[in-house]
Design an enzyme around this catalytic site. Structure first.
Site, mmCIF file in Angstrom:
data_model
loop_
_atom_site.group_PDB
_atom_site.id
_atom_site.type_symbol
_atom_site.label_atom_id
_atom_site.label_comp_id
_atom_site.label_asym_id
_atom_site.label_seq_id
_atom_site.Cartn_x
_atom_site.Cartn_y
_atom_site.Cartn_z
ATOM 1 N N ASN A 127 0.914 20.729 -18.762
ATOM 2 C CA ASN A 127 0.709 19.898 -19.960
ATOM 3 C C ASN A 127 0.765 20.712 -21.242
ATOM 4 O OD1 ASN A 127 0.365 17.467 -18.512
ATOM 5 N ND2 ASN A 127 -1.669 18.178 -17.928
ATOM 6 N N HIS B 234 1.414 19.057 -24.517
ATOM 7 C CA HIS B 234 1.312 17.604 -24.305
ATOM 8 C C HIS B 234 0.092 16.961 -24.948
ATOM 9 C CE1 HIS B 234 4.648 18.246 -21.663
ATOM 10 N NE2 HIS B 234 4.694 16.981 -21.308
ATOM 11 N N HIS C 169 1.083 13.949 -26.972
ATOM 12 C CA HIS C 169 0.620 12.576 -26.728
ATOM 13 C C HIS C 169 -0.006 11.986 -27.988
ATOM 14 C CE1 HIS C 169 0.324 13.127 -22.065
ATOM 15 N NE2 HIS C 169 1.550 12.950 -22.492
ATOM 16 N N GLU D 195 11.054 20.314 -22.407
ATOM 17 C CA GLU D 195 10.367 20.577 -21.128
ATOM 18 C C GLU D 195 10.928 21.845 -20.470
ATOM 19 O OE1 GLU D 195 7.716 18.920 -20.272
ATOM 20 O OE2 GLU D 195 7.858 16.924 -21.181
ATOM 21 N N ARG E 121 -2.193 22.629 -12.157
ATOM 22 C CA ARG E 121 -1.175 21.683 -12.622
ATOM 23 C C ARG E 121 -1.359 21.309 -14.094
ATOM 24 N NH1 ARG E 121 1.688 16.559 -9.560
ATOM 25 N NH2 ARG E 121 3.022 16.021 -11.305
ATOM 26 N N ARG F 107 0.810 -1.231 0.000
ATOM 27 C CA ARG F 107 0.000 0.000 0.000
ATOM 28 C C ARG F 107 0.842 1.280 0.000
ATOM 29 N NH1 ARG F 107 -3.115 -3.228 3.470
ATOM 30 N NH2 ARG F 107 -4.901 -4.043 2.319
ATOM 31 N N HIS G 32 9.476 11.325 -26.165
ATOM 32 C CA HIS G 32 8.422 12.147 -25.571
ATOM 33 C C HIS G 32 8.732 13.647 -25.753
ATOM 34 C CE1 HIS G 32 5.385 13.558 -22.819
ATOM 35 N NE2 HIS G 32 6.301 14.125 -22.064
ATOM 36 N N GLU H 78 -3.742 17.863 -9.729
ATOM 37 C CA GLU H 78 -4.178 18.395 -11.023
ATOM 38 C C GLU H 78 -5.687 18.662 -11.073
ATOM 39 O OE1 GLU H 78 -1.882 16.908 -14.376
ATOM 40 O OE2 GLU H 78 -3.622 17.192 -15.630
ATOM 41 N N LYS I 258 8.146 23.975 -11.437
ATOM 42 C CA LYS I 258 7.280 22.799 -11.285
ATOM 43 C C LYS I 258 6.912 22.592 -9.809
ATOM 44 C CE LYS I 258 6.206 18.199 -12.584
ATOM 45 N NZ LYS I 258 6.400 17.046 -13.422
ATOM 46 N N LYS J 77 3.914 12.057 -10.219
ATOM 47 C CA LYS J 77 3.076 11.300 -11.171
ATOM 48 C C LYS J 77 3.791 10.008 -11.512
ATOM 49 C CE LYS J 77 0.313 14.736 -13.596
ATOM 50 N NZ LYS J 77 0.054 15.397 -14.900
#
Ligand code: GLY
Length: 359
Positions: free
Chosen positions: A243, A246, A250, A183, A239, A119, A263, A235, A225, A141
């Site tokens: 992106n 992105h 993506h 980035e 946040r 957990r 990426h 997010e 960041k 993330k």
């Protein structure tokens, strides 16, 4: 050594940035008092750094190493299960720590494994790519891809420490370095016009991996960041601005096939498309669109990826996890240094895709 603090509800920790930090890892990890350590790395990084780090960490606690296959295609639940198997085989317990030595893919897989093992156990990020140092190792993330979308399965799980060693960036292939610069440019574009101007000026130094310019870029990107993550860890609002580029990026990655474009390369092109779309919606000045495109180009990143289908791109973007109720929300630029989020009319999006070489 520079220090940037991330203070998020899910965890408060330091990002340490500087030279020769890999050698200092035993001293840096000892205060965390782990019972056991599992170093997770990949096939490229193991011979360069992973094996040496695992050997040195034996001084801190019994250490095992697990090596993942390379590339985005390996970001699967099977890879996560393999890390979990390695933790069980090493008899890890709740006070054990996963130490990720590698780029964003390894960090996402191993961080997710750490988030669900017993957990949730602690993990430390030792990012070895520029992209991981300025983005993916920070903010918690973690996750893997699903066959229907990138990063669809995952968890927010903050690391206990991030150690960004500037020296390791010198071993990066030029393509990887440029991918990380996407980035870096993104952080300036979305939050800090002066920083963007500085990065524009420093691009030759950054491409040459100049130690001072690079340490500053890593630290400033991490500060930006860290600020955003501290205010909106999960997010629910701000946040999403991280992106920028992105949603397009993506779609490019998924249409071209994961692993075809790095990426950061897809994000570089995505920044140009986002700037173009911002101008079409009356936000960004044409001269600023040129500035974005010029910076992306000078970072040796693609500004257009022709030959992709507009229809397929729209379909991929509608399936992106940032889409809500069928509406695609885009991160746009109001000006350089200020990003905003909004839904976009289909005709403007179509025009941007056409101008970007989509057919
Ligand atoms: N890379 C975007 C984020 O961490 O939120």
């Amino acid at each position: 050594m520079r220090r940037v603090r991330v203070s998020a509800p899910g965890g408060s920790y330091e990002i340490l940035i500087g030279a020769d930090l890999l050698a200092a890892l035993p001293q840096l990890l000892a205060p965390l008092a782990p019972t056991r350590l599992l170093v997770v790395t990949d096939r490229n990084v193991a011979p360069l750094y992973g094996t040496a780090v695992a050997a040195a960490l034996e001084k801190v606690a019994p250490t095992a190493m697990f090596t993942l296959g390379e590339g985005e295609t390996g970001k699967t639940m099977t890879a996560v299960e393999n890390v979990l198997d390695a933790l069980v085989a090493h008899r890890a317990d709740r006070r054990s720590i996963v130490v990720v030595v590698g780029g964003g893919v390894v960090g996402d897989i191993a961080g997710f494994a750490a988030s669900i093992f017993m957990r949730g156990i602690r993990f430390v990020q030792v990012p070895t790519t520029l992209l991981a140092q300025v983005d993916s190792s920070v903010g918690g993330k973690t996750g893997v891809n699903h066959r229907h979308g990138k990063n669809l399965i995952g968890a927010f799980h903050q690391p206990s420490l991030v150690v960004a060693d500037a020296d390791v960036l010198r071993s990066l292939p030029p393509r990887e370095l440029s991918a990380g610069l996407a980035e870096v440019l993104k952080h300036g574009l979305l939050a800090d016009a002066d920083y963007f101007a500085e990065v524009e000026n420093n691009l030759p130094l950054l491409l040459a991996c100049d130690a001072q310019a690079m340490a500053h870029a890593v630290a400033r990107s991490c500060e930006i960041k860290a600020g955003v993550v501290g205010r909106d860890e999960k997010e629910s609002g701000e946040r999403a601005l991280l992106n920028l580029g992105h949603t397009f990026g993506h779609a490019i990655e998924s249409l071209a096939g994961y692993g075809h474009w790095l990426h950061g390369e897809a994000v570089g092109c995505g920044l140009c498309l986002a700037a173009d779309l911002s101008q079409r919606l009356g936000l960004l000045a044409a001269s600023d669109v040129d500035r974005v495109r010029d910076a992306v180009k000078r970072a040796n990143l693609p500004v257009r990826i022709p030959g992709l289908s507009r229809q397929d791109a729209l379909h991929a973007m509608a399936g992106d996890k940032k889409a809500e109720g069928g509406k695609i929300r885009f991160i746009l630029l109001e000006r350089i240094g200020k990003a905003i989020q909004r839904t976009v009319p289909a005709d403007a999006l179509d025009a941007t895709l056409s101008a970007g070489g989509y057919c």
